[in-house]
Design an enzyme around this catalytic site. Structure first.
Site, PDB file in Angstrom:
ATOM      1  N   SER A  51      -7.422  -2.934   7.207  1.00 58.11           N
ATOM      2  CA  SER A  51      -7.161  -2.484   5.752  1.00 58.11           C
ATOM      3  C   SER A  51      -7.909  -3.440   4.801  1.00 58.11           C
ATOM      4  O   SER A  51      -7.996  -3.238   3.715  1.00 58.11           O
ATOM      5  CB  SER A  51      -5.867  -2.092   5.358  1.00 58.11           C
ATOM      6  OG  SER A  51      -5.002  -3.474   5.805  1.00 58.11           O
ATOM      7  N   ASP A 367      -0.149  -5.576  -3.554  1.00 57.32           N
ATOM      8  CA  ASP A 367       0.751  -4.589  -3.113  1.00 57.32           C
ATOM      9  C   ASP A 367       1.688  -5.101  -2.163  1.00 57.32           C
ATOM     10  O   ASP A 367       2.497  -4.425  -1.388  1.00 57.32           O
ATOM     11  CB  ASP A 367       0.232  -3.421  -2.691  1.00 57.32           C
ATOM     12  CG  ASP A 367      -0.812  -3.645  -1.344  1.00 57.32           C
ATOM     13  OD1 ASP A 367      -0.904  -4.736  -0.817  1.00 57.32           O
ATOM     14  OD2 ASP A 367      -1.554  -2.784  -0.793  1.00 57.32           O
ATOM     15  N   HIS A 370      -1.770  -7.015   0.579  1.00 57.03           N
ATOM     16  CA  HIS A 370      -3.273  -7.306   0.293  1.00 57.03           C
ATOM     17  C   HIS A 370      -3.667  -7.950  -0.872  1.00 57.03           C
ATOM     18  O   HIS A 370      -2.655  -8.028  -1.765  1.00 57.03           O
ATOM     19  CB  HIS A 370      -4.141  -5.809   0.184  1.00 57.03           C
ATOM     20  CG  HIS A 370      -3.565  -4.748   1.518  1.00 57.03           C
ATOM     21  ND1 HIS A 370      -2.686  -4.063   1.673  1.00 57.03           N
ATOM     22  CD2 HIS A 370      -4.416  -4.941   2.800  1.00 57.03           C
ATOM     23  CE1 HIS A 370      -2.726  -3.503   2.855  1.00 57.03           C
ATOM     24  NE2 HIS A 370      -3.569  -4.169   3.428  1.00 57.03           N
TER      25      HIS A 370
END
Length: 395
Positions: A51, A367, A370
């Site tokens: 991610s 978040d 990240h």
């Protein structure tokens, strides 16, 4: 059979909609040194990972993904640069975006993604991506579907499948000269391997036992890229897990000695340091093996392995944010609950009840897991010119 069908659905999405996760793969610049200015220019850029690097693959085929996991497809993700969610796990651009030709290129990718040629680059990274294969996680009892979206070997297979399109030839070996002039970002990989364990019942010490296996797998992936013709390969380590709100909330400890002076969980950060240390040793061995062509082989371009240090730069930003111009380090900019971490599992960023902070550019953490676009810009700069990449990409 169901797992094979799932993997096939994802790879079909990657191949058919690859331009969504395409970035213009040219990095060029000058770096002053003792030998004068050195200019590096790449014809393309190809990336792999999780991610931290996925620029949209996870949302290519939404029917193959649990919709509750697609929070990054909802506002306020993307609010800073794109103005809408792009399935990047940030408020805007990722490190990989900044490793391209900069802001103008990233805008062109979003605005002209149907016209950009795949020859310029492609991104195999996907949310949930792991170094180890899914069968390993099944074997230790943590084989949840989230870890089956695209392991390292699956991403390498996607790349091999794309080679004929990339190089306009059906013979992958014909790509070697082209790939030798491309930049490869291989990772970060390994973070989700630890997530699969420590977030689902394993102790940090138990997870640590698998570090050599994870690092060996990453090393094997680098060797596979080199065998296909890759020359310049950036291999990032893992971030300081123990400083992120997700882990500080879900793995909180009643033992004060588990926290460092900055409020980060020491056992998790020690695991990251251990992983990165083994990885650097492994990459040095790869570099040594490829410093020159065997006497019986034709001359080949010198392989250049670059270790990109996520840990040092992110730890510095999170632990002493003001030093680099940030106001908030550990707390999530986008989340809920306020307090020290501003993170709640049932109200994660992109879910009902969560909201973004007024100025994401003042925060390091986006978040809870990240980094923000502003932090990603700092990371990329440290990789391109140093001191957080060894050697720097533009050196």
């Amino acid at each position: 059979m169901a797992q094979q069908a799932h993997a096939a659905a994802v790879v079909v999405g990657v191949l058919l909609y690859c331009c969504l996760c395409l970035f213009v793969g040219v990095v060029a610049g000058e770096h002053g040194g003792g030998g004068g200015d050195i200019k590096r220019q790449y014809k393309a850029m190809f990336s792999f990972g999780d991610s931290l690097t996925d620029t949209g693959n996870i949302c290519v085929n939404m029917s193959a993904v649990n919709r509750t996991e697609l929070t990054m497809a909802q506002p306020p993700y993307g609010i800073t640069f794109f103005g809408h969610p792009t399935c990047r796990c940030s408020d805007g651009r990722l490190v990989v975006d900044f490793l391209g030709v900069g802001a103008a290129a990233a805008a062109a990718v979003e605005g002209e993604r149907r016209r950009l040629p795949i020859r310029r680059g492609a991104n195999m990274a996907i949310v949930g991506g792991t170094a180890l294969d899914f069968e390993f996680f099944e074997s230790i009892g943590v084989g949840f579907p989230f870890w089956n979206y695209g392991s390292m070997n699956v991403q390498l297979r996607w790349f091999r499948d794309l080679l004929p399109s990339i190089c306009a030839t059906a013979a992958p070996q014909g790509c070697r000269a082209y790939l030798a002039e491309s930049l490869f970002l291989f990772g970060s990989l390994g973070g989700n391997d630890y997530n699969a364990m420590v977030l689902f019942g394993f102790t940090v010490d138990q997870a640590r036992n698998y570090t050599p296996k994870i690092v060996d797998q990453i090393e094997s992936g680098v060797e596979k890229l080199i065998a296909m013709g890759a020359v310049d390969i950036v291999v990032p380590g893992v971030m300081p897990f123990g400083c992120f709100a997700l882990y500080l909330t879900e793995l909180k400890s009643s033992n004060k000695s588990d926290y460092d002076d900055y409020g980060c969980l020491k056992p998790l950060n020690d695991l990251a340091i251990h992983h990165n240390s083994l990885l650097q040793t492994s990459l040095a061995a790869v570099q040594a093996r490829h410093c020159r062509s065997p006497p019986s082989s034709p001359p080949a371009a010198a392989v250049r392995i670059m270790y990109a240090d996520y840990y040092a730069v992110v730890a510095e930003m999170m632990q002493t944010p003001a030093r680099l111009g940030f106001r908030s380090g550990i707390a999530a900019c986008c989340g809920a609950g306020g307090g020290e971490y501003n993170w709640e599992y049932e109200a994660r960023c992109g879910m009902r009840g969560a909201a973004a902070c007024a100025d994401p550019s003042s925060a390091v953490c986006w978040d809870g897991a990240h980094t923000t676009e502003a932090a990603n810009r700092v990371i990329a700069g440290g990789w391109l010119r140093g001191p957080y990449c060894h050697p720097p990409i533009l050196h």
